[in-house]
Design a protein around this motif. Structure first.
Motif, PDB file in Angstrom:
ATOM      1  N   ALA A 222      32.602  43.623  47.069  1.00 40.34           N
ATOM      2  CA  ALA A 222      31.282  44.147  47.427  1.00 40.34           C
ATOM      3  C   ALA A 222      30.178  43.324  46.782  1.00 40.34           C
ATOM      4  N   MET A 223      30.389  42.876  45.544  1.00 39.44           N
ATOM      5  CA  MET A 223      29.398  42.039  44.879  1.00 39.44           C
ATOM      6  C   MET A 223      29.320  40.658  45.513  1.00 39.44           C
TER       7      MET A 223
ATOM      8  N   PHE B 154      24.752  42.024  36.122  1.00 36.71           N
ATOM      9  CA  PHE B 154      25.259  42.980  35.136  1.00 36.71           C
ATOM     10  C   PHE B 154      24.973  44.417  35.574  1.00 36.71           C
ATOM     11  N   PHE B 155      23.775  44.671  36.056  1.00 39.36           N
ATOM     12  CA  PHE B 155      23.430  46.015  36.516  1.00 39.36           C
ATOM     13  C   PHE B 155      24.319  46.440  37.684  1.00 39.36           C
ATOM     14  N   ILE B 156      24.491  45.543  38.657  1.00 39.52           N
ATOM     15  CA  ILE B 156      25.335  45.855  39.810  1.00 39.52           C
ATOM     16  C   ILE B 156      26.771  46.097  39.378  1.00 39.52           C
TER      17      ILE B 156
ATOM     18  N   ILE C  51      31.816  47.452  26.731  1.00 37.83           N
ATOM     19  CA  ILE C  51      32.393  46.105  26.729  1.00 37.83           C
ATOM     20  C   ILE C  51      31.552  45.160  27.588  1.00 37.83           C
ATOM     21  N   GLN C  52      31.166  45.629  28.772  1.00 39.16           N
ATOM     22  CA  GLN C  52      30.335  44.807  29.655  1.00 39.16           C
ATOM     23  C   GLN C  52      28.982  44.513  29.018  1.00 39.16           C
TER      24      GLN C  52
ATOM     25  N   LYS D  42      26.199  38.496  24.890  1.00 43.03           N
ATOM     26  CA  LYS D  42      26.700  37.198  24.426  1.00 43.03           C
ATOM     27  C   LYS D  42      26.385  36.111  25.439  1.00 43.03           C
ATOM     28  N   THR D  43      26.525  36.436  26.738  1.00 43.00           N
ATOM     29  CA  THR D  43      26.244  35.456  27.782  1.00 43.00           C
ATOM     30  C   THR D  43      24.788  35.060  27.797  1.00 43.00           C
ATOM     31  N   VAL D  44      23.906  36.060  27.715  1.00 44.78           N
ATOM     32  CA  VAL D  44      22.483  35.786  27.713  1.00 44.78           C
ATOM     33  C   VAL D  44      22.086  34.985  26.489  1.00 44.78           C
ATOM     34  N   HIS D  45      22.678  35.328  25.325  1.00 44.43           N
ATOM     35  CA  HIS D  45      22.382  34.590  24.102  1.00 44.43           C
ATOM     36  C   HIS D  45      22.858  33.138  24.217  1.00 44.43           C
TER      37      HIS D  45
END
Length: 283
Positions: free
Chosen positions: A74-75, A205-207, A271-272, A278-281
Motif C-alpha cells: 500500500a505504501m 514514518f507517519f504513513i 521501535i519505529q 536515528k535516520t533523521v539524525h
C-alpha cells in the motif's frame, strides 16, 4: 484559562478513552461473562490461557502476516501513484479523486462487492482469468489464498490515502534541491533516491505507523467476507478478541488479548520512532 478551555475535550477523552482502557486492563485479571454482575479475580490465568491457546497464536501469526502483506504494498503503490499523478500536466484532480474513492467508500459495501468478485464460479476475477485460459482458485474458501485475498482488499482500500499524503509531502520539497542535484549531474533515479526519499522520510514514518496500527485493527472485511475461516486461516487478533468477548462471553480473556495487542502495537511504534530519529539524525 487555557486548561479551562481544554476541560470539555479532556473530559470526553477521559470518559471514552482513558476509562475504558483502565477498565479493560482490570478485566484482564478477572473472569466475567458480561451477563452476571459478579466478577471473579483470577490473576494471570487469562494470560496463561492465551499462551496455551492455539487459536490465539494462529490469529497473532495471521495479524503479523496481514500487516506484512498490506503495509509495504500500500505504501509503495501510494508513492508510485503520487509521483505519477504529480508528473501529469492535466487531470491531476481527476486522478486524485479516482484513486481516493476506495478510502471514502463504505468498507461494508466494499467487502460485499469483493466477495462477489472472488466467487469461484461467477466472480469477475475468475471469469477474467478463464478468458486467458487460467483456472482461478477458490479465493475465499481455500486456506492458501484466503488471507491473500483479504490483503488485496486492504491494499486497494488504503493506497489512495497514502497517495494523498505523499502528494502533500512532494509539494513541500524545495525545488531548488532538484535543480542543484541536476547541476551536479544527478539523473532522475539519483534525484529520487537522494532528494525525494530523504525529504519524504517524515511522511513515510507517519504513513508506516498509521498503516501498521490500521492493519492490526482489521475487522470488518474479515467479519463480512470470511468470518475468520476457512479453518482459522483469516482469524486475526481483533476478530479473535471479538469472538472471545461476544460469542464465547469470555470478557477477561478478550481483555487480556486486547492488552497484548496494545503492547504489541505500542512496542512496534516505539521501535519505529527510535529508528526514525536515528535516520533523521544520520541524514
Amino acid at each position: 484559562m487555557p486548561f479551562a478551555f481544554l476541560l470539555p475535550a479532556l473530559g470526553l477523552y477521559v470518559v471514552f478513552f482513558i476509562y475504558p482502557f483502565i477498565f479493560a486492563f482490570i478485566l484482564s485479571f478477572q473472569k466475567w461473562n458480561l451477563i452476571s454482575p459478579n466478577k471473579e479475580f483470577v490473576g494471570l490465568d487469562n494470560y496463561r490461557r492465551l499462551l496455551h491457546d492455539e487459536v490465539f497464536w494462529i490469529s497473532l501469526k495471521n495479524s503479523a502476516l496481514y500487516v506484512l502483506l498490506t503495509v509495504p504494498f500500500a505504501m509503495g503503490i501510494g508513492l508510485a501513484l503520487a509521483l505519477a499523478v504529480e508528473s501529469l500536466w492535466r487531470g491531476k484532480r481527476l486522478y486524485r479523486m479516482i484513486f481516493f474513492l476506495p478510502v471514502v467508500s463504505s468498507i461494508s459495501i466494499i467487502s460485499i462487492v469483493w466477495s462477489l468478485m472472488y466467487n469461484e464460479q461467477v466472480g469477475a476475477i475468475n471469469v477474467l482469468l478463464r478468458m486467458f485460459g487460467i483456472q482461478g482458485p477458490n479465493w475465499m474458501n481455500d486456506p492458501a489464498t484466503a488471507l491473500w485475498s483479504l490483503a488485496i482488499v486492504g491494499i486497494w482500500k488504503g493506497f489512495g490515502y497514502n497517495m494523498v499524503l505523499y502528494i502533500s509531502g512532494l509539494k513541500s520539497v524545495d525545488r531548488t534541491l532538484y535543480e542543484a542535484a541536476s547541476m551536479d549531474g544527478a539523473g532522475r533515479w539519483k534525484q529520487f533516491r537522494h532528494v525525494t526519499l530523504p525529504m519524504l522520510s517524515p511522511v513515510t514514518f507517519f504513513i508506516l505507523v498509521m498503516s501498521i496500527i490500521s492493519s492490526f485493527q482489521v475487522f470488518t472485511t474479515i467479519q463480512i467476507m470470511t468470518r475468520g475461516g476457512p479453518n482459522n486461516a483469516t482469524n486475526v487478533l481483533v476478530y479473535q478478541i471479538y469472538q472471545e468477548a461476544f460469542q464465547f462471553f469470555n470478557i477477561g480473556v478478550a481483555s487480556a488479548s486486547s492488552t497484548i495487542l496494545l503492547l504489541l502495537v505500542g512496542t512496534l511504534t516505539v521501535i519505529q520512532l527510535r529508528l526514525s530519529r536515528k535516520t533523521v539524525h544520520y541524514q
